[in-house]
Design a protein around this motif. Structure first.
Motif, PDB file in Angstrom:
ATOM      1  N   UNK A   1       1.395   2.317   9.220  1.00 35.19           N
ATOM      2  CA  UNK A   1       1.740   1.139   8.875  1.00 35.19           C
ATOM      3  C   UNK A   1       3.193   0.865   9.175  1.00 35.19           C
TER       4      UNK A   1
ATOM      5  N   UNK B   1       0.779  -1.391  -0.075  1.00 37.91           N
ATOM      6  CA  UNK B   1       0.040   0.004  -0.041  1.00 37.91           C
ATOM      7  C   UNK B   1       0.996   1.267   0.062  1.00 37.91           C
ATOM      8  N   UNK B   2       2.066   1.218   0.834  1.00 38.04           N
ATOM      9  CA  UNK B   2       2.805   2.234   0.774  1.00 38.04           C
ATOM     10  C   UNK B   2       3.778   2.591  -0.216  1.00 38.04           C
TER      11      UNK B   2
ATOM     12  N   UNK C   1      -8.433   4.152   2.336  1.00 37.14           N
ATOM     13  CA  UNK C   1      -7.593   3.395   1.907  1.00 37.14           C
ATOM     14  C   UNK C   1      -6.357   3.809   1.310  1.00 37.14           C
TER      15      UNK C   1
ATOM     16  N   UNK D   1      -1.832   7.857   6.949  1.00 34.75           N
ATOM     17  CA  UNK D   1      -2.115   6.339   7.025  1.00 34.75           C
ATOM     18  C   UNK D   1      -0.701   5.708   6.843  1.00 34.75           C
ATOM     19  N   UNK D   2       0.020   5.998   6.136  1.00 31.82           N
ATOM     20  CA  UNK D   2       1.262   5.042   5.740  1.00 31.82           C
ATOM     21  C   UNK D   2       1.889   5.263   7.138  1.00 31.82           C
ATOM     22  N   UNK D   3       2.102   6.261   7.886  1.00 27.59           N
ATOM     23  CA  UNK D   3       2.909   6.177   9.181  1.00 27.59           C
ATOM     24  C   UNK D   3       2.485   5.114   9.850  1.00 27.59           C
TER      25      UNK D   3
ATOM     26  N   UNK E   1       9.282  10.934  10.101  1.00 30.96           N
ATOM     27  CA  UNK E   1       8.156  11.275  10.627  1.00 30.96           C
ATOM     28  C   UNK E   1       7.720  11.014  12.215  1.00 30.96           C
ATOM     29  N   UNK E   2       8.630   9.872  12.500  1.00 28.83           N
ATOM     30  CA  UNK E   2       8.275   9.538  13.926  1.00 28.83           C
ATOM     31  C   UNK E   2       8.947  10.321  14.891  1.00 28.83           C
TER      32      UNK E   2
ATOM     33  N   UNK F   1      -7.279   3.352  10.922  1.00 25.65           N
ATOM     34  CA  UNK F   1      -6.088   4.281  10.492  1.00 25.65           C
ATOM     35  C   UNK F   1      -6.590   5.630  10.912  1.00 25.65           C
TER      36      UNK F   1
ATOM     37  N   UNK G   1      -1.131  11.968  11.844  1.00 28.57           N
ATOM     38  CA  UNK G   1      -0.437  11.359  11.128  1.00 28.57           C
ATOM     39  C   UNK G   1      -0.851  10.654   9.863  1.00 28.57           C
TER      40      UNK G   1
ATOM     41  N   UNK H   1      10.023   8.679   5.668  1.00 29.23           N
ATOM     42  CA  UNK H   1       9.195   7.827   6.671  1.00 29.23           C
ATOM     43  C   UNK H   1       9.521   7.888   8.087  1.00 29.23           C
TER      44      UNK H   1
END
Lengths: 230, 636
Positions: free
Chosen positions: B7, A76-77, B99, B3-5, A94-95, B60, B1, A91
């Motif tokens: 994950x 998905x990503x 999605x 959605x991807x984050x 972002x944390x 999410x 944040x 990515x």
């Protein structure tokens, strides 16, 4: 009769207009024939398909369902199936919004990208996760050592450790209590080497590292920390 | 944040193993995640269209409806799915948001419907992706402007004046909005006529008439019939002056009025006459006086009060000021450039008409606008070349800003059309709402009669023609009556009663009689004139129930009844109709005000509304009737 100044100008202007019009219609190319941009016709998408589910089950300690769930999230990503370093850095950053996580992300990327291809495939991703979450303590320690060993030569030097430590402290950012001094990483590295470097030769080998960690209670206890992340 | 984050978070946590050997302190315990780890597929049924998605997808965004436990309210145990009674087309977009993390705005959907769906599912519109954000914002702004226009139109000029307006306010109303009263309309047409007369007179007085006897030259009519024209002019100016003074008197803000464009035009139109009166007849100033008469042509602008199209044109030009400014600027630049070039190109030739650069301006303008009078023509080759370039570029420079102006005009014109249509629609809507209100109250009063007449048996027949909603609504109104120990009635009964009753009621009733439905209710006092058609009181003690309009809906019980033709009632009164048959009327539209059901049935209801004049019965009376029973009067 000669031509006056104004008439010369008029004729020049007319000729200039002709030139512009012809060029517009593409009838007369300029003399320098540069390469027309065919470049944008090339296929830009490089896609990667992972190995089969069965093979991954063999290689990792995840169940089939877990692998399916992981792949769904991954795909998905990253629809192309590959994560390049820039995306990875974005990515991971972002944390840690307060600090700068790019350097550490770089090291992390190299730790995951085992075949040094410049991009993480799903297999790398999942194998790395398998070690971290389902591996034995020794395997985890080995993975950590691989992370610290930047040039992957089997030895962790003080410079490498300092780089890693600095990048970790960078993730903290500026606003910390107490504030990070410039030599905080250096002090931390010194302490680390005092503990780990048995034979005082200035480098830490994998065996020294594993041996020292196995003797340390707190490290061993904390290794179980992230078992249930997935 | 995003959605991807979410994950990647497990991955980041796993990678934290790399810090463990370096840690200075012990690590904190990880949070215990009690929820089931395995992912499951959820079924979401939206008006029959089944969607399926992973639970993780919905999780999410935990602050929306689908991501939180709020969706449990919609869970249907029988079918093991979540059921939403909403639009499935819109739901598709909502689900895609979960999605992909991006919310898209479908261009063919109504913006308000989309907003409502978003509000229902708990999604803020700011999340709309960049690809669709501009379109969304434009549509939303357009919609808001339209709503603002509607509210403006609502509270606009067509609303009736409050009865306590001064004569000054009324005068101003009459000026601004001529259709409100006949006097205003007459005045409007008279001034229009005089403007036309004045303008025509100005034009005609310069036409050469046949010379009077004894002279050879043609004389303009203005000098031949000097006196006649002077009288006409005087009359027009008098009318205009009178109008201007009246407007000035009636204007709510005199300073603002004097600064407005129309008043300036008015002043400029009539000033020349007065100046001409005042000025002496000597020769020096008469030239200036003649010039001043030019300003009389400004009277034609007074027509813009009479014509909406002119106003729109003026407004368009004002709103296109920037484009017009650009046009002028670019034209000026081009003119100067070409004039200079032409002057120097033609400088050498003998007898050239291009005597100076300003003289060449005229040539350039004439050429660029493709007029080509031919009074100035280049002779040299260079001049001809540059002249042709000048005419070609003129076409381009002028053609460029014109479409912008045209589209502006079109937009403003359509806006105006829409405003007019809105106003017309608004009237229809208000009329419909009024009818609906009447319907409700009639239904209720009929219900009371039915209830009052038969206790149980006979009402059973009436019951099934009304919906459960109506029953409950009537019961509610009935409860209110019992609470206050007053009863509902309608205006006719009420006004009749106040005629027969003593003065004591006068004080308690002044407000409720003022029906805010229309201007037809001319009474501010106790009894309207139409209550003169009297009813014979059947009951000795009569109760007049005044609903003290505390609730909004109750006010509507005082409605006006002018729409009912009287003969229907009287014809019915002649018959003896059994009450039970009245229940056969299925056409009650018991609609609350907010529901715009077509109340066209209401006029048809009138026949069955008057049951038999059985003594002692509660009845609702609507129009002129010879006999009606009245309601009981009780004083609290």
């Amino acid at each position: 009769m000669g031509l006056d100044g104004m008439e010369v100008i008029a004729i020049v202007v007319v000729v200039g207009l002709f030139y512009v019009v012809l060029k517009q219609f593409g009838i007369w190319e300029p003399l320098s024939l540069e390469e027309s941009n065919d470049g944008d016709l090339e296929l830009s998408m490089v896609r990667h398909q992972p190995e089969g589910l069965d093979q991954l089950q063999v290689q990792t300690k995840f169940t089939r369902k877990e692998l399916q769930s992981l792949y769904r999230g991954f795909k998905n990503e990253c629809p192309s199936g590959l994560v390049d370093e820039e995306t990875f850095k974005t990515i991971y950053s972002q944390f840690f919004p307060q600090g700068d996580a790019t350097t550490y992300a770089h090291f992390l990327f190299n730790a995951f990208d085992m075949d040094r291809s410049g991009s993480i495939r799903f297999e790398d991703f999942v194998i790395g996760l398998s070690v971290l979450l389902r591996g034995s303590v020794t395997e985890k320690l080995r993975w950590a050592f691989n992370l610290y060993d930047i040039n992957k030569d089997g030895y962790v030097t003080k410079e490498e450790m300092l780089a890693i430590m600095t990048s970790i402290y960078d993730m903290m950012g500026r606003y910390t209590l107490p504030s990070v001094r410039d030599d905080s990483p250096f002090d931390h590295v010194e302490k680390f080497f005092q503990k780990m470097d048995r034979n005082r030769d200035g480098v830490v080998t994998i065996d020294e590292f594993i041996e020292t960690c196995q003797k340390d209670e707190s490290i061993m206890a904390s290794m179980q920390l992230f078992e249930n992340v997935i | 944040m995003a959605a991807g984050v979410a994950t990647w978070l497990p991955f980041a946590r796993a990678a934290a193993v790399g810090w463990l050997p370096l840690a200075k302190k012990t690590m904190p315990k990880p949070p215990v995640d009690k929820s089931s780890r395995s992912d499951e597929i959820l079924y979401v049924n939206v008006s029959g269209v089944r969607f399926q998605t992973w639970k993780n997808t919905l999780d999410r965004y935990p602050d929306t409806l689908l991501g939180s436990s709020e969706k449990e309210f919609f869970y249907n145990e029988d079918t093991q799915e979540f059921f939403f009674d909403r639009d499935p087309e819109m739901f598709r977009h909502i689900l895609n948001f979960y999605r992909t993390g991006k919310l898209h705005y479908p261009r063919h959907e109504c913006i308000q419907a989309f907003d409502e769906e978003l509000a229902f599912y708990g999604i803020v519109p700011e999340i709309i992706g960049d690809c669709c954000m501009e379109e969304y914002r434009d549509r939303k702004k357009e919609n808001q402007e339209r709503l603002a226009e509607d509210t403006e139109a609502n509270e606009g000029m067509d609303a009736p004046l409050p009865p306590d307006s001064t004569s000054r306010e009324r005068l101003w109303r009459a000026f601004e909005n001529p259709h409100t009263s006949t006097m205003a309309l007459v005045f409007y047409y008279v001034t229009g006529f005089f403007i036309a007369v004045s303008v025509i007179a100005n034009v005609v007085e310069t036409v050469p008439c046949r010379p009077p006897k004894g002279s050879v030259n043609d004389l303009p009519c203005g000098e031949k019939f000097g006196l006649a024209f002077f009288c006409m002019d005087t009359a027009c100016v008098l009318i205009f002056t009178f109008e201007y003074l009246m407007r000035l008197f009636a204007a709510p803000s005199r300073c603002k009025f004097m600064r407005s464009v129309m008043s300036v035009i008015d002043v400029v139109a009539i000033m020349p006459y007065y100046i001409g009166l005042v000025m002496p007849e000597n020769e020096d100033v008469s030239g200036a006086f003649v010039t001043l008469r030019v300003f009389r042509v400004f009277r034609i602008f007074k027509f813009s009060r009479h014509s909406q199209g002119l106003r729109i044109l003026g407004y368009t030009l004002k709103s296109c000021a920037s484009e017009l400014g650009f046009l002028l600027f670019s034209l000026t630049m081009a003119i100067i450039i070409f004039a200079t070039v032409m002057f120097y190109a033609e400088k050498g030739t003998k007898g050239s008409t291009f005597t100076s650069i300003p003289a060449s301006f005229w040539y350039t303008i004439v050429t660029m606008t493709t007029l080509g009078y031919g009074d100035m023509v280049p002779n040299t080759i260079a001049g001809k070349i540059f002249g042709s370039i000048c005419s070609l570029s003129g076409v381009l420079v002028i053609a460029l800003p014109v479409p912008v102006i045209v589209s502006n005009f079109s937009r403003i014109y359509h806006q105006n059309q829409r405003a007019d249509k809105m106003r017309a629609q608004q009237k229809v809507r208000m009329a419909r709402i009024r009818m609906a209100k009447k319907g409700t109250t009639n239904a209720f009063l009929q219900y009371k009669e039915d209830r009052g007449i038969g206790d149980g048996d006979s009402t059973a027949l009436c019951v099934k023609n009304k919906s459960a909603f109506e029953h409950q609504h009537h019961h509610l109104l009935h409860c209110l009556e019992k609470t206050t120990n007053h009863e509902f009635t309608d205006e006719i009964n009420y006004s009749e009663l106040c005629m027969t009753e003593s003065v004591g009621f006068r004080t308690s009733r002044s407000t409720s009689l003022s029906s805010h439905q229309g201007a037809q209710n001319n009474s501010t006092g106790c009894c309207p004139r139409r209550a003169r058609r009297r009813a014979a009181m059947r009951l000795a003690n009569s109760t007049v129930s005044v609903s003290r309009g505390s609730v909004q809906e109750l006010d509507t019980l005082h409605f006006k009844t002018t729409s009912i033709p009287p003969q229907t009632r009287s014809s019915l009164n002649a018959q003896c109709v059994n009450l039970k048959l009245n229940c056969g009327n299925p056409d009650y539209t018991a609609a609350i005000i907010s529901i715009p059901t077509p109340p066209s049935n209401t006029p048809d209801e009138s026949p069955p509304l008057s049951p038999v004049p059985i003594p002692g019965i509660l009845r609702n009376t609507r129009a002129t009737a010879y006999t009606h029973d009245t309601v009981k009067v009780s004083s609290l």
